[in-house]
Design a protein around this motif. Structure first.
Motif, mmCIF file in Angstrom:
data_model
loop_
_atom_site.group_PDB
_atom_site.id
_atom_site.type_symbol
_atom_site.label_atom_id
_atom_site.label_comp_id
_atom_site.label_asym_id
_atom_site.label_seq_id
_atom_site.Cartn_x
_atom_site.Cartn_y
_atom_site.Cartn_z
ATOM 1 N N LYS A 1 0.815 -1.202 0.000
ATOM 2 C CA LYS A 1 0.000 0.000 0.000
ATOM 3 C C LYS A 1 0.858 1.266 0.000
ATOM 4 C CE LYS A 1 -4.001 -2.004 2.358
ATOM 5 N NZ LYS A 1 -4.872 -1.930 3.556
ATOM 6 N N ALA A 2 0.396 2.257 -0.757
ATOM 7 C CA ALA A 2 1.103 3.531 -0.814
ATOM 8 C C ALA A 2 0.190 4.586 -1.419
ATOM 9 C CB ALA A 2 2.382 3.412 -1.639
ATOM 10 N N GLU A 3 0.338 5.806 -0.954
ATOM 11 C CA GLU A 3 -0.377 6.933 -1.546
ATOM 12 C C GLU A 3 0.558 7.816 -2.361
ATOM 13 O OE1 GLU A 3 -3.762 10.155 -0.198
ATOM 14 O OE2 GLU A 3 -2.125 9.770 1.208
ATOM 15 N N PHE A 4 1.867 7.756 -2.044
ATOM 16 C CA PHE A 4 2.818 8.665 -2.687
ATOM 17 C C PHE A 4 3.963 7.920 -3.358
ATOM 18 C CE2 PHE A 4 0.306 11.532 -0.272
ATOM 19 C CZ PHE A 4 0.334 12.712 -0.988
ATOM 20 N N GLN A 5 3.615 6.870 -4.083
ATOM 21 C CA GLN A 5 4.524 6.259 -5.030
ATOM 22 C C GLN A 5 4.115 6.740 -6.417
ATOM 23 O OE1 GLN A 5 7.180 4.950 -4.044
ATOM 24 N NE2 GLN A 5 6.953 3.139 -2.736
ATOM 25 N N LEU A 6 4.881 6.365 -7.439
ATOM 26 C CA LEU A 6 4.610 6.857 -8.792
ATOM 27 C C LEU A 6 3.589 5.979 -9.511
ATOM 28 C CD1 LEU A 6 8.165 7.986 -9.951
ATOM 29 C CD2 LEU A 6 6.270 9.386 -9.120
ATOM 30 N N ASP A 7 2.417 5.878 -8.911
ATOM 31 C CA ASP A 7 1.331 5.107 -9.513
ATOM 32 C C ASP A 7 0.357 5.995 -10.281
ATOM 33 O OD1 ASP A 7 2.261 2.691 -8.226
ATOM 34 O OD2 ASP A 7 1.467 3.537 -6.371
ATOM 35 N N ARG A 8 0.620 7.310 -10.236
ATOM 36 C CA ARG A 8 -0.187 8.323 -10.930
ATOM 37 C C ARG A 8 0.760 9.373 -11.467
ATOM 38 N NH1 ARG A 8 -3.358 10.757 -6.418
ATOM 39 N NH2 ARG A 8 -1.529 10.141 -5.193
ATOM 40 N N PRO A 9 0.288 10.324 -12.254
ATOM 41 C CA PRO A 9 1.182 11.375 -12.755
ATOM 42 C C PRO A 9 1.841 12.136 -11.609
ATOM 43 C CG PRO A 9 -0.882 11.384 -13.970
ATOM 44 C CD PRO A 9 -1.074 10.427 -12.836
ATOM 45 N N LEU A 10 3.121 12.438 -11.761
ATOM 46 C CA LEU A 10 3.865 13.137 -10.719
ATOM 47 C C LEU A 10 3.217 14.475 -10.372
ATOM 48 C CD1 LEU A 10 6.320 13.352 -8.856
ATOM 49 C CD2 LEU A 10 7.632 14.253 -10.798
ATOM 50 N N SER A 11 2.709 15.170 -11.380
ATOM 51 C CA SER A 11 2.091 16.468 -11.125
ATOM 52 C C SER A 11 0.860 16.336 -10.230
ATOM 53 C CB SER A 11 1.711 17.145 -12.445
ATOM 54 O OG SER A 11 0.791 16.334 -13.177
ATOM 55 N N THR A 12 0.102 15.275 -10.414
ATOM 56 C CA THR A 12 -1.081 15.035 -9.582
ATOM 57 C C THR A 12 -0.689 14.758 -8.140
ATOM 58 O OG1 THR A 12 -2.316 14.133 -11.454
ATOM 59 C CG2 THR A 12 -3.080 13.534 -9.250
ATOM 60 N N ILE A 13 0.348 13.965 -7.976
ATOM 61 C CA ILE A 13 0.797 13.592 -6.633
ATOM 62 C C ILE A 13 1.332 14.813 -5.885
ATOM 63 C CG2 ILE A 13 2.384 12.145 -5.336
ATOM 64 C CD1 ILE A 13 2.309 10.205 -7.760
#
Length: 254
Positions: A94-106
């Protein structure tokens, strides 16, 4: 069954004999609202004289929590991600701040977290970023200083004091909860040995003693055994050659 504290007592005595001092801090995760458990946490921090850095989930944080913190200087609010929402693929941790979405979104969510909690807590908020599940991609760490963060906190001894320019790392080192088993306290004797070994590594130069030694708790899921061990451990550490560490509002390095 109470643990045998002698391994830790012996190590603390060696610290005393060597003229060493342990910077000690406390982080508690997942706060969003006032609860009976939060009241107990606050009372414990006040009784020990050790402020607790309260990692608050920005998206869910309630105004009443800010009102409580304003009256309780033993609670130091910091930023706990954005929504504490898992974005990792099903076969990854589990993670919320890995690169699983666009960096700009994170990075936008990290900015929103800081902005919302500054609005709620005002100057009481410390610009520390605590990623949920203690996981964060290096690319995201690099962007935190530009957002206004000055400290990042995850778990285990840090590899370097400043992972990027303008950002200090201050981690936690002991979590007493048996997350994968009983969800009560880990075998207390094992925890006592773990702390003693960690302090020995610092005393003998194998670990960075400039990094504050961090105890990590989660007040919302504590049972009686977790509360009891946490209080006993912190009391014992505070009776030794330690000094409480609190992140200052303009903390940039340790």
């Amino acid at each position: 069954m109470k643990p045998d504290w002698s391994p830790l007592d012996t190590e603390l005595n060696r610290w005393q004999d060597a003229g060493l001092n342990l910077p000690l801090w406390w982080r508690d995760d997942d706060a969003v609202q006032i609860t009976l458990a939060l009241g107990r946490l606050t009372a414990l921090a006040e009784g020990l004289g050790l402020p607790v850095h309260l990692a608050v989930i920005p998206e869910q944080a309630e105004q009443t929590l800010a009102e409580m913190v304003e009256k309780r200087p033993a609670l130091i609010p910091v930023v706990h991600g954005w929504a504490h929402r898992n974005h990792a693929p099903f076969d990854e941790k589990k993670a919320e701040f890995q690169l699983d979405r666009p960096l700009s979104t994170i990075l936008s969510e990290a900015r929103l977290g800081l902005d919302r909690l500054r609005d709620l807590f005002g100057p009481a908020l410390r610009p520390m970023f605590v990623p949920p599940w203690n996981r964060i991609a290096p690319e995201i760490v690099e962007g935190l200083p530009d957002l206004g963060y000055r400290v990042i906190s995850t778990a285990t001894p840090r590899k370097r004091a400043a992972p990027v320019a303008g950002l200090c790392q201050v981690n936690t080192h002991l979590d007493p909860i048996d997350w994968r088993g009983s969800r009560s306290v880990v075998d207390p004797q094992r925890l006592v040995s773990q702390v003693a070994d960690q302090l020995r590594d610092r005393r003998e130069g194998r670990a960075d003693n400039d990094e504050p030694y961090g105890i990590l708790t989660h007040h919302l899921v504590h049972d009686a055994a977790i509360w009891a061990f946490t209080e006993a451990l912190l009391s014992r550490l505070l009776s030794g050659p330690t000094r409480p560490w609190v992140m200052e509002k303009d903390e940039e390095k340790q």
